[in-house]
Scaffold this active site. Structure first.
Site, PDB file in Angstrom:
ATOM      1  N   LYS A 185       0.872  -1.181   0.000  1.00 24.60           N
ATOM      2  CA  LYS A 185       0.000   0.000   0.000  1.00 24.60           C
ATOM      3  C   LYS A 185       0.904   1.224   0.000  1.00 24.60           C
ATOM      4  O   LYS A 185       1.468   1.601   1.023  1.00 24.60           O
ATOM      5  CB  LYS A 185      -0.906   0.001   1.231  1.00 24.60           C
ATOM      6  CG  LYS A 185      -2.249   0.738   1.044  1.00 24.60           C
ATOM      7  CD  LYS A 185      -2.145   2.218   0.797  1.00 24.60           C
ATOM      8  CE  LYS A 185      -1.870   2.999   2.052  1.00 24.60           C
ATOM      9  NZ  LYS A 185      -1.864   4.503   1.804  1.00 24.60           N
ATOM     10  N   GLU A 260       9.077   1.572  11.173  1.00 22.89           N
ATOM     11  CA  GLU A 260      10.194   2.523  11.084  1.00 22.89           C
ATOM     12  C   GLU A 260       9.555   3.893  10.960  1.00 22.89           C
ATOM     13  O   GLU A 260       8.990   4.229   9.923  1.00 22.89           O
ATOM     14  CB  GLU A 260      11.085   2.189   9.890  1.00 22.89           C
ATOM     15  CG  GLU A 260      12.466   2.836   9.973  1.00 22.89           C
ATOM     16  CD  GLU A 260      12.530   4.177   9.270  1.00 22.89           C
ATOM     17  OE1 GLU A 260      12.575   5.210   9.982  1.00 22.89           O
ATOM     18  OE2 GLU A 260      12.525   4.210   8.041  1.00 22.89           O
ATOM     19  N   CYS A 294      13.751  10.769   7.613  1.00 21.74           N
ATOM     20  CA  CYS A 294      13.655  10.583   9.065  1.00 21.74           C
ATOM     21  C   CYS A 294      15.020  10.580   9.735  1.00 21.74           C
ATOM     22  O   CYS A 294      15.113  10.741  10.954  1.00 21.74           O
ATOM     23  CB  CYS A 294      12.898   9.304   9.385  1.00 21.74           C
ATOM     24  SG  CYS A 294      13.585   7.829   8.597  1.00 21.74           S
ATOM     25  N   GLU A 395       9.708  16.584  15.056  1.00 24.01           N
ATOM     26  CA  GLU A 395      10.269  16.368  13.722  1.00 24.01           C
ATOM     27  C   GLU A 395       9.855  17.477  12.752  1.00 24.01           C
ATOM     28  O   GLU A 395       8.697  17.862  12.686  1.00 24.01           O
ATOM     29  CB  GLU A 395       9.812  15.010  13.176  1.00 24.01           C
ATOM     30  CG  GLU A 395      10.479  14.624  11.879  1.00 24.01           C
ATOM     31  CD  GLU A 395      10.132  13.207  11.458  1.00 24.01           C
ATOM     32  OE1 GLU A 395      11.018  12.503  10.944  1.00 24.01           O
ATOM     33  OE2 GLU A 395       8.950  12.805  11.631  1.00 24.01           O
TER      34      GLU A 395
END
Length: 493
Positions: A185, A260, A294, A395
């Site tokens: 997906k 992750e 990331c 973040e």
């Protein structure tokens, strides 16, 4: 409207957007479509059919059926097919890179680099063809005890948009090598690259049904896939929010989940560091993929003795980098993936300024007519930031670098570890003892000393705390696609 260079009837995407389910291209739009929007100017590149729960079920059932035969094939046989996929990616790298540049906004040269990374994931997975697949344990005479590896069955792989080809390979290659089937997906921002790769995999010899790509939003298509009773494992790369949702959804099935997730990577520069190398690394690691990684340098902590000189040099480099058309030769920095993401980054910068931060360069949309539409954001450096500010703890998926001075190890360790994330950290020092103390004390799944990434295929890319569960790459990443069976045999008198 369709992008004429991508949908020309001769390439991997054919003449119109279509899902890839159980070995067939499908253009069924009964469950609606999702637009793929070019981040450079906001135009609609394609409208991709959404997979209904019924379509997801067909994909999973086809995967379940194909997996039985695939699991019976030898590791050497599977590796040969994966090597063919690796070679096919190399042969079609230009077309795949163009797809990524159009739908995600990554400069073409970086997109080509992503193709090399994807080849590496298939290559490492194929190298498992000679691995030990179990162990024999000591037992009584006439009896044996063995533990062997078995595939988990059907793997649901939920992909992010920032490296749509590389992370497809990162998950699909080891899952297939271990004997599983995979239903992918992709992100609704970047489905075209996954669809192109599925066609490529079929041409390279992946059996029909073993790999499908179902498109749509996470709350609809993603949920149907993750909660399907015949899915044996879920692997996902994406936001921490999305990871929590998937973990909750999969809980009822009690299946393995590998996540992750986000990161807040500190780059710590001590007074004895090679300042030239540290400056270049800080700039490079912040601007990877326009800051949409990331493992990016999310916040730089600089010893107070070097702070002013470091800040001057970084601002100089940032101010010389202009975002440009991803398809243009020499472009080094593209737009963010979507207007939604640009607005989010702008909001974080504005909040930081209101909290006392100072914009040294950048700060928002670049000046110029070419940047009036699209998700453009100028390379930005912030000074006057404190470790307690949100911009130093949350973040930032964009080309924004907060710079914070520190006075000693104790202070910087407390600041770096105070975030909820724990994926990647960077340390610059010539003192080996200090470097090893930092490795010991930093609460992150991977630590780089006097270098930055990207991570390597033989390593183990794993996050602590809110950055994930499980991990990717190397032997440890491969083993997550396996389960183990213990056998006791009495074969003597």
């Amino acid at each position: 409207m369709r992008h004429p260079e991508l949908f020309n009837g001769e390439g991997l995407l054919g003449s119109e957007p279509a899902a890839f389910v159980a070995g067939q291209l499908e253009s069924d739009t009964a469950h609606g479509t999702t637009p793929v929007i070019a981040p450079t100017d906001g135009r609609v590149v394609a409208n991709v059919p959404n997979a209904s729960p019924t379509t997801v079920d067909r994909a999973v059932q086809a995967a379940k059926e194909a997996q039985r035969d695939w699991a019976r094939r030898s590791h050497i046989d599977r590796a040969a097919v994966l090597s063919s996929v690796r070679d096919a990616i190399a042969e079609n790298a230009d077309e795949l890179a163009q797809i990524v540049a159009v739908e995600q906004g990554k400069p073409l040269q970086d997109a080509l680099g992503e193709m090399t990374g994807a080849q590496g994931f298939f290559d490492f997975a194929a190298s498992q063809k000679y691995r030990a697949v179990g162990s024999m344990l000591a037992s009584e005479h006439g009896r044996s005890v063995s533990v062997r590896e078995e595939p988990v069955g059907v793997v649901a792989a939920v992909l992010p948009w920032n490296f749509p080809v590389a992370i497809f390979a990162r998950k699909v290659a080891p899952a297939l090598m271990a004997g599983n089937a995979v239903v992918v997906k992709p992100s609704e921002f970047t489905p075209l690259s996954a669809l192109a790769l599925a066609v490529l995999c079929q041409r390279a010899g992946i059996p029909d049904g073993l790999l499908s790509v179902v498109c749509g939003e996470g709350r609809d298509t993603g949920r149907a896939l993750v909660t399907h009773p015949d899915v044996g494992m879920v692997t996902m790369t994406g936001s921490t929010r999305g990871g929590r949702e998937i973990l909750t959804q999969a809980a009822a099935s009690i299946i393995p989940v590998s996540l992750e997730l986000g990161g807040k990577a500190p780059l710590i520069i001590f007074p004895d560091a090679d300042l030239d190398a540290a400056v270049d690394a800080a700039v490079d690691a912040r601007l990877w993929n326009a800051g949409q990684v990331c493992t990016c340098n999310e916040v730089t902590y600089v010893h107070q003795d070097l702070h002013d000189e470091f800040l001057r040099r970084v601002v100089e480099q940032f101010s010389q980098i202009a975002p440009g058309d991803p398809l243009a030769s020499g472009s080094k920095l593209g737009p963010l993936v979507a207007e939604r993401e640009r607005a989010k980054v702008q909001g974080m910068v504005d909040d930081a300024v209101r909290a006392g931060a100072h914009v040294e360069t950048g700060g928002g949309r670049p000046e110029g007519d070419e940047y009036e539409t699209g998700a453009w954001f100028a390379p930005t450096v912030l000074s006057g930031v404190h470790a307690e500010m949100d911009i130093a703890r949350q973040e930032i998926f964009g080309p924004v670098l907060p710079v914070i001075p520190f006075k000693d190890e104790e202070e910087v360790l407390a600041s770096a570890n105070s975030t909820a994330y724990g994926l990647t950290a960077y340390v610059y020092t010539r003192d080996l003892s200090r470097a090893m103390r930092m490795v010991d004390e930093l609460e992150f799944g991977e630590v780089y000393v006097n270098q930055v990434g990207p991570e390597q295929v033989q390593g183990f890319h794993t996050g602590w705390k809110s950055s994930g569960l499980g991990g990717d790459d190397g032997e440890h990443g491969y083993e997550k696609y396996l389960r183990r069976k213990t056998t006791y045999i009495h074969h003597g008198a």
